[in-house]
Design a protein around this motif. Sequence first.
Motif, PDB file in Angstrom:
ATOM      1  N   VAL A  87       0.838  -1.197   0.000  1.00 39.77           N
ATOM      2  CA  VAL A  87       0.000   0.000   0.000  1.00 39.77           C
ATOM      3  C   VAL A  87       0.878   1.254   0.000  1.00 39.77           C
ATOM      4  CG1 VAL A  87      -1.572   1.371   1.435  1.00 39.77           C
ATOM      5  CG2 VAL A  87      -2.078  -1.030   0.984  1.00 39.77           C
ATOM      6  N   ILE A  88       1.882   1.286   0.865  1.00 41.02           N
ATOM      7  CA  ILE A  88       2.768   2.455   0.943  1.00 41.02           C
ATOM      8  C   ILE A  88       3.454   2.680  -0.393  1.00 41.02           C
ATOM      9  CG2 ILE A  88       4.832   3.409   2.053  1.00 41.02           C
ATOM     10  CD1 ILE A  88       2.246   3.298   3.854  1.00 41.02           C
ATOM     11  N   GLN A  89       3.971   1.618  -0.986  1.00 45.54           N
ATOM     12  CA  GLN A  89       4.659   1.740  -2.277  1.00 45.54           C
ATOM     13  C   GLN A  89       3.719   2.247  -3.358  1.00 45.54           C
ATOM     14  OE1 GLN A  89       7.734  -0.994  -3.398  1.00 45.54           O
ATOM     15  NE2 GLN A  89       6.760  -1.318  -5.376  1.00 45.54           N
ATOM     16  N   MET A  90       2.466   1.805  -3.326  1.00 48.10           N
ATOM     17  CA  MET A  90       1.504   2.190  -4.356  1.00 48.10           C
ATOM     18  C   MET A  90       1.061   3.645  -4.256  1.00 48.10           C
ATOM     19  SD  MET A  90      -0.977  -1.141  -4.504  1.00 48.10           S
ATOM     20  CE  MET A  90      -0.900  -2.109  -6.003  1.00 48.10           C
ATOM     21  N   PRO A 104      -7.888  -3.721  -2.420  1.00 53.28           N
ATOM     22  CA  PRO A 104      -7.291  -4.968  -1.935  1.00 53.28           C
ATOM     23  C   PRO A 104      -6.906  -5.904  -3.080  1.00 53.28           C
ATOM     24  CG  PRO A 104      -9.244  -4.424  -0.653  1.00 53.28           C
ATOM     25  CD  PRO A 104      -9.199  -3.466  -1.808  1.00 53.28           C
ATOM     26  N   GLU A 105      -7.700  -5.921  -4.134  1.00 50.51           N
ATOM     27  CA  GLU A 105      -7.404  -6.760  -5.298  1.00 50.51           C
ATOM     28  C   GLU A 105      -6.099  -6.337  -5.965  1.00 50.51           C
ATOM     29  OE1 GLU A 105     -11.647  -7.062  -4.306  1.00 50.51           O
ATOM     30  OE2 GLU A 105     -10.382  -5.311  -4.671  1.00 50.51           O
ATOM     31  N   ALA A 106      -5.862  -5.016  -6.060  1.00 50.92           N
ATOM     32  CA  ALA A 106      -4.614  -4.520  -6.655  1.00 50.92           C
ATOM     33  C   ALA A 106      -3.414  -4.883  -5.781  1.00 50.92           C
ATOM     34  CB  ALA A 106      -4.695  -3.001  -6.852  1.00 50.92           C
ATOM     35  N   GLU A 112       1.407 -11.123  -5.981  1.00 52.07           N
ATOM     36  CA  GLU A 112       1.397 -12.343  -6.776  1.00 52.07           C
ATOM     37  C   GLU A 112       1.110 -13.616  -5.980  1.00 52.07           C
ATOM     38  OE1 GLU A 112       5.248 -12.300  -8.681  1.00 52.07           O
ATOM     39  OE2 GLU A 112       4.639 -10.732 -10.093  1.00 52.07           O
ATOM     40  N   THR A 113       1.638 -13.747  -4.764  1.00 50.90           N
ATOM     41  CA  THR A 113       1.489 -15.010  -4.035  1.00 50.90           C
ATOM     42  C   THR A 113       0.874 -14.830  -2.645  1.00 50.90           C
ATOM     43  OG1 THR A 113       3.781 -14.873  -3.246  1.00 50.90           O
ATOM     44  CG2 THR A 113       3.390 -16.152  -5.251  1.00 50.90           C
ATOM     45  N   GLU A 123      -7.276  -6.365   2.614  1.00 47.61           N
ATOM     46  CA  GLU A 123      -8.438  -5.543   2.976  1.00 47.61           C
ATOM     47  C   GLU A 123      -8.139  -4.688   4.200  1.00 47.61           C
ATOM     48  OE1 GLU A 123     -12.140  -8.293   1.434  1.00 47.61           O
ATOM     49  OE2 GLU A 123     -11.193  -8.831   3.344  1.00 47.61           O
ATOM     50  N   LEU A 124      -7.424  -5.240   5.147  1.00 44.44           N
ATOM     51  CA  LEU A 124      -7.063  -4.521   6.370  1.00 44.44           C
ATOM     52  C   LEU A 124      -6.147  -3.336   6.054  1.00 44.44           C
ATOM     53  CD1 LEU A 124      -7.076  -4.365   9.472  1.00 44.44           C
ATOM     54  CD2 LEU A 124      -5.204  -6.027   9.470  1.00 44.44           C
ATOM     55  N   ALA A 125      -5.104  -3.562   5.265  1.00 36.93           N
ATOM     56  CA  ALA A 125      -4.153  -2.496   4.917  1.00 36.93           C
ATOM     57  C   ALA A 125      -4.839  -1.396   4.107  1.00 36.93           C
ATOM     58  CB  ALA A 125      -2.960  -3.073   4.159  1.00 36.93           C
ATOM     59  N   VAL A 126      -5.656  -1.772   3.157  1.00 35.16           N
ATOM     60  CA  VAL A 126      -6.363  -0.783   2.339  1.00 35.16           C
ATOM     61  C   VAL A 126      -7.406  -0.049   3.180  1.00 35.16           C
ATOM     62  CG1 VAL A 126      -7.895  -0.469   0.338  1.00 35.16           C
ATOM     63  CG2 VAL A 126      -5.877  -1.948   0.155  1.00 35.16           C
ATOM     64  N   GLY A 127      -8.046  -0.737   4.103  1.00 34.07           N
ATOM     65  CA  GLY A 127      -8.997  -0.079   5.007  1.00 34.07           C
ATOM     66  C   GLY A 127      -8.334   0.989   5.849  1.00 34.07           C
ATOM     67  N   ALA A 128      -7.129   0.706   6.352  1.00 33.02           N
ATOM     68  CA  ALA A 128      -6.379   1.711   7.121  1.00 33.02           C
ATOM     69  C   ALA A 128      -6.000   2.888   6.226  1.00 33.02           C
ATOM     70  CB  ALA A 128      -5.134   1.081   7.752  1.00 33.02           C
TER      71      ALA A 128
END
Length: 151
Positions: A87-90, A104-106, A112-113, A123-128
């Motif tokens: 998330v931070i990198q994006m 979350p899908e991105a 990849e894995t 979902e948790l990271a994107v929610g934050a």
Amino acid sequence: MDSTMMEETHPDASGQDFWQSHSLKFLEMAFRTDKMETMAKPDGFGTKTGDCGDTVEIYLKLNDDRIESASYGLRGCLNTAACANTVIQMIEGKTIDEAWEVTPEAVAAYLETLPPDHFHCAELAVGALYLALADCREKQRSPWKKLYGTS
């Protein structure tokens, strides 16, 4: 690193080696720690705890409407660490509006894995992140809140 993170580096029940079952992107994001820090007086802050007990905190520093820097705090497993770093990198260098497009899908696709049973970590990271972005917008509307550390 907590005990759950260490346990995940051993072969799983099928005997599959952790290091061989993950992409280089996943491994890099799972073990990267340069963005794991608490940011003083962020322009945006969001924290979210999942049903699994993991917690992700996202800190944002803006330059106008662009995310100049971002960092995270974490209490969780390697999968959650990989997702938080991704998330931070994006988002660094992106506008607030562009950061809202991270899903979350991105995050899972980038890694990849990411194991399917750990999609909730993305979902948790994107929610934050979303909570931090909303906090940025609120502080832009009411700048005095940043001075007093309130959301």
